[in-house]
Design an enzyme around this catalytic site. Sequence first.
Site, mmCIF file in Angstrom:
data_model
loop_
_atom_site.group_PDB
_atom_site.id
_atom_site.type_symbol
_atom_site.label_atom_id
_atom_site.label_comp_id
_atom_site.label_asym_id
_atom_site.label_seq_id
_atom_site.Cartn_x
_atom_site.Cartn_y
_atom_site.Cartn_z
ATOM 1 N N SER B 87 0.832 -1.217 0.000
ATOM 2 C CA SER B 87 0.000 0.000 0.000
ATOM 3 C C SER B 87 0.861 1.258 0.000
ATOM 4 O O SER B 87 0.545 2.249 0.640
ATOM 5 C CB SER B 87 -0.947 0.006 1.214
ATOM 6 O OG SER B 87 -1.742 -1.141 1.200
ATOM 7 N N GLU B 311 -4.327 -2.243 0.548
ATOM 8 C CA GLU B 311 -4.569 -3.440 1.362
ATOM 9 C C GLU B 311 -5.491 -3.193 2.549
ATOM 10 O O GLU B 311 -6.325 -4.049 2.857
ATOM 11 C CB GLU B 311 -3.239 -4.018 1.841
ATOM 12 C CG GLU B 311 -2.432 -4.608 0.712
ATOM 13 C CD GLU B 311 -0.947 -4.604 1.032
ATOM 14 O OE1 GLU B 311 -0.390 -5.682 1.193
ATOM 15 O OE2 GLU B 311 -0.368 -3.516 1.141
#
Lengths: 168, 355
Positions: B87, B311
Amino acid sequence: MDKIKIQFVLNGETRQVEVEPDLLLIDLLRERLGLTGTKVGCGEGDCGACTVLLNGKNVNSCLLLAARVNGCEVVTVEGLGSYDKLHPLQEAFIAEGAVQCGFCTPGMLLSAKSLLDVNARPTREEIARHIAGNLCRCTGYTKIINAIEKVACADRHCACSREAEEGR
Amino acid sequence: MKKRGVGMGCMWYGVGNTGLPNPAGAHVDILDDGTVLVLTGCADIGQGSDTALAQIAAEEIGVRYEDVRVVSADTGVTPDAGATSASRQTYISGNAVRSAARAAKQLILETAAEMLGVSQEEIIAGDRLLKVRAASGKSQAFTDCQSECRVGLGLDSGSDTREVSIAEVIAKCRMKGKLTLGHGWYNPDTTGLDAETGQGRPYATYAFATQVAEVEVDEDTGEVTVLRVVAAHDVGRAINPRNVEGQIEGGCAIGMGYALMEEIKLQEGNVLNCNFATYLLPTSLDVPEIYPLIVEDPEKTGPFGAKGVGEPALIPTAAAIANAVYDAVGVRITDLPITPDKILAKLKEKQNKGA
């Protein structure tokens, strides 16, 4: 193996090709005719990435023998809109953020078109049911359904646009 | 009988690689016509990083989004930006692009200051223009704006009438033989973890989220239907709210699959369910209504305050659904996926205990 001569209408244009009896439609489109907009996902008819329109119906081109389209009309994503003028569904997919990785998008667009062609005002439930054979791993489907609904609502017969016109 | 339940799941998640250096670089070239070329190794796999990075470059330099062209993930020409994972790209590559954009802009500011006869600090940029800030003291100094992650530079308030277009400044730069190139890179401030104690600073920043799921459980069949998911995510600052929503909606769908459907079945190292007919992904008929809530608490070290959301979007979903199942029928399933047979077995166990 003897080749089979077939004639069909592809994206509005009559095409004559010779195909092996075991050639799949997806391979004819991508490998022979260079139309790589149609994607190969699972190759087993589970994911819908290879969806094309056959006489207006959404079908998995990975499960169809090319010889079977003799005398039929086939539309791929390349026949949906042009670079200069996108199809309203393509415009809506962009505007609504319905495209992420893009792999399911060509199939989604054609499944959506096959729905709107027979049902201009589908409910969200009907849209979800109609695209259930097209898997998407990125979007959670929300914005895809929003985009299809937007095109359906832009249709002048739709209650939403009538309400907007009447200033309600 | 069908019973409804509501459950909550919360999470925090470190943005970037754990306790490791994971830098990203970027090049920015402001071309003759004012087009901004961004070169970044950041691979856009559909999450929209090209869009976010273009927005960041446009905002930093003061041009429009459509003036920016992003060339990404071409190892022949783009600088390394690490993986699109953890991320990390909006945060790390976002900072790298902002830093590169700032370096290129600095060259423009030097020339603009000469043209306008003011100091660089008195110039504000936006919408392809460089304007002189009024001396009223109403608006903040440019450097303050940057440090406080302000996206809107407040062009309307407090600027006087003197201005030049970025294209004019670039023309002047070229006359002087000056190119307007910048490069930048960013590495999050982390430390390795102590081998003995496990202590350290594994991440420079963290994302936080809470999701609430409402489910319906059929006590006779054990089937779980997820009706709604409300997903609140602290993303620092949403560079592109629609993209952030898309990430959250997609994450919730994947989290729902993880909770109820998806399981790789192995036998002696072989995957038994290696196609989509046997490894089930959520379809359009399976996903619940998803309500993304974007919570903005700007991260000081993030580009314009941004963190990551890729995520985090799917992390709390399974926990929220498992808790909702417990709320609905009073049985707690602790191994995923929560399949009908597991629910029925637990319900039977509970019934036997009660009898």
